[in-house]
Design an enzyme around this catalytic site. Structure first.
Site, short mmCIF file in Angstrom:
data_model
loop_
_atom_site.label_atom_id
_atom_site.label_comp_id
_atom_site.label_asym_id
_atom_site.label_seq_id
_atom_site.Cartn_x
_atom_site.Cartn_y
_atom_site.Cartn_z
N ASP A 32 0.86 -1.19 0.00
CA ASP A 32 0.00 0.00 0.00
C ASP A 32 0.90 1.24 0.00
O ASP A 32 1.89 1.32 0.73
CB ASP A 32 -0.92 -0.01 1.23
CG ASP A 32 -2.06 0.97 1.10
OD1 ASP A 32 -3.22 0.52 1.03
OD2 ASP A 32 -1.81 2.20 1.08
N ILE A 33 0.53 2.22 -0.80
CA ILE A 33 1.34 3.44 -0.95
C ILE A 33 1.30 4.30 0.32
O ILE A 33 2.19 5.14 0.52
CB ILE A 33 0.85 4.24 -2.18
CG1 ILE A 33 1.93 5.13 -2.75
CG2 ILE A 33 -0.43 5.00 -1.88
CD1 ILE A 33 1.58 5.71 -4.11
N ASN A 87 -12.66 -3.25 3.15
CA ASN A 87 -13.59 -2.13 3.22
C ASN A 87 -14.56 -2.26 2.04
O ASN A 87 -14.13 -2.43 0.90
CB ASN A 87 -12.84 -0.80 3.13
CG ASN A 87 -11.86 -0.62 4.27
OD1 ASN A 87 -12.10 -1.06 5.39
ND2 ASN A 87 -10.74 0.03 3.99
N GLY A 93 -15.16 3.27 4.02
CA GLY A 93 -13.82 3.73 3.70
C GLY A 93 -13.26 3.19 2.39
O GLY A 93 -12.09 3.43 2.08
N GLN A 94 -14.08 2.48 1.61
CA GLN A 94 -13.56 1.99 0.32
C GLN A 94 -13.38 3.17 -0.63
O GLN A 94 -14.30 3.97 -0.82
CB GLN A 94 -14.50 0.95 -0.29
CG GLN A 94 -13.91 0.31 -1.55
CD GLN A 94 -14.78 -0.80 -2.14
OE1 GLN A 94 -15.89 -1.05 -1.67
NE2 GLN A 94 -14.27 -1.46 -3.16
N HIS A 100 -10.32 -5.80 -3.07
CA HIS A 100 -8.98 -5.97 -2.47
C HIS A 100 -9.08 -6.31 -1.01
O HIS A 100 -10.02 -5.90 -0.32
CB HIS A 100 -8.11 -4.72 -2.67
CG HIS A 100 -8.72 -3.45 -2.17
ND1 HIS A 100 -9.70 -2.76 -2.88
CD2 HIS A 100 -8.50 -2.72 -1.05
CE1 HIS A 100 -10.04 -1.67 -2.21
NE2 HIS A 100 -9.33 -1.62 -1.08
N LEU A 101 -8.09 -7.04 -0.54
CA LEU A 101 -7.90 -7.29 0.88
C LEU A 101 -6.71 -6.46 1.32
O LEU A 101 -5.67 -6.45 0.65
CB LEU A 101 -7.53 -8.76 1.11
CG LEU A 101 -8.63 -9.78 1.34
CD1 LEU A 101 -7.99 -11.15 1.57
CD2 LEU A 101 -9.49 -9.39 2.54
N HIS A 102 -6.86 -5.78 2.46
CA HIS A 102 -5.71 -5.18 3.13
C HIS A 102 -5.13 -6.24 4.06
O HIS A 102 -5.88 -6.82 4.87
CB HIS A 102 -6.13 -3.99 4.00
CG HIS A 102 -6.70 -2.82 3.26
ND1 HIS A 102 -5.98 -1.67 3.00
CD2 HIS A 102 -7.94 -2.60 2.75
CE1 HIS A 102 -6.75 -0.80 2.36
NE2 HIS A 102 -7.94 -1.34 2.20
P1 AMP Z 1 -9.66 1.27 0.25
O1 AMP Z 1 -9.69 2.65 0.87
O2 AMP Z 1 -10.07 0.14 1.17
O3 AMP Z 1 -10.42 1.25 -1.06
O4 AMP Z 1 -8.13 0.97 -0.07
C1 AMP Z 1 -7.46 1.54 -1.14
C2 AMP Z 1 -6.00 1.58 -0.76
O5 AMP Z 1 -5.25 1.80 -1.93
C3 AMP Z 1 -5.63 2.68 0.23
O6 AMP Z 1 -5.12 2.12 1.43
C4 AMP Z 1 -4.57 3.49 -0.52
O7 AMP Z 1 -3.53 3.94 0.31
C5 AMP Z 1 -4.09 2.50 -1.56
N1 AMP Z 1 -3.51 3.08 -2.76
C6 AMP Z 1 -4.00 4.12 -3.48
N2 AMP Z 1 -3.22 4.33 -4.55
C7 AMP Z 1 -2.22 3.40 -4.52
C8 AMP Z 1 -1.11 3.10 -5.34
N3 AMP Z 1 -0.83 3.81 -6.46
N4 AMP Z 1 -0.28 2.08 -4.99
C9 AMP Z 1 -0.54 1.37 -3.87
N5 AMP Z 1 -1.59 1.59 -3.05
C10 AMP Z 1 -2.42 2.59 -3.37
#
Ligand code: AMP
Ligand code: ZN
Length: 114
Positions: A32-33, A87, A93-94, A100-102
């Site tokens: 995750d960025i 999420n 918070g999505q 995706h899974l965190h």
């Molecule tokens: P969600 O908020 O559950 O939809 O998760 C989306 C996730 O994607 C967030 O935790 C962001 O930090 C992550 N994210 C957004 N852009 C990027 C990217 N370019 N590379 C890696 N992670 C990212």
């Protein structure tokens, strides 16, 4: 007009850079960025569906995402515990509407998460 690809589809296509940690023919795991824990990896199916519940229409792909997250947890040494979070919906918070899974770990994780 062709619809623009979602962010995670663009990562899958190599159009947006990401730090890959593991992959299978069905799934990709990358960092995750904006990490919320020492280990914060996103595990996504190669198939574009908007959320994890929708991925249940494809049980092999759903199982592959979960198994890859567990494998990354093992590789990252998260033997004290880790969390898989999906999420679902803006109210939860999505922000990226590609399932995706965190995978979170490497610190004490409180419950409930808030
Ligand atoms: P969600 O908020 O559950 O939809 O998760 C989306 C996730 O994607 C967030 O935790 C962001 O930090 C992550 N994210 C957004 N852009 C990027 C990217 N370019 N590379 C890696 N992670 C990212
Ligand atoms: Zn997508």
């Amino acid at each position: 007009m062709i619809a623009p690809m979602c962010l995670f589809c663009r990562i899958l296509e190599g159009q947006v850079p990401a730090t890959t940690v593991a992959e299978t023919p069905l799934s990709l795991a990358f960092r995750d960025i904006d990490a919320k824990a020492p280990t914060h990896v996103l595990v996504i199916p190669r198939r574009h569906v908007p959320d994890l519940g929708e991925l249940a229409e494809y049980p092999d792909e759903l199982a592959d995402v979960v198994a890859l997250a567990a494998r990354v947890a093992d590789d990252e040494g998260l033997d004290h515990g880790y969390r898989m979070v999906a999420n679902t919906g803006a109210g939860a918070g999505q922000t990226v509407f590609h399932a995706h899974l965190h995978l979170l770990g490497g610190r004490e994780l409180t419950w409930p998460p808030g």
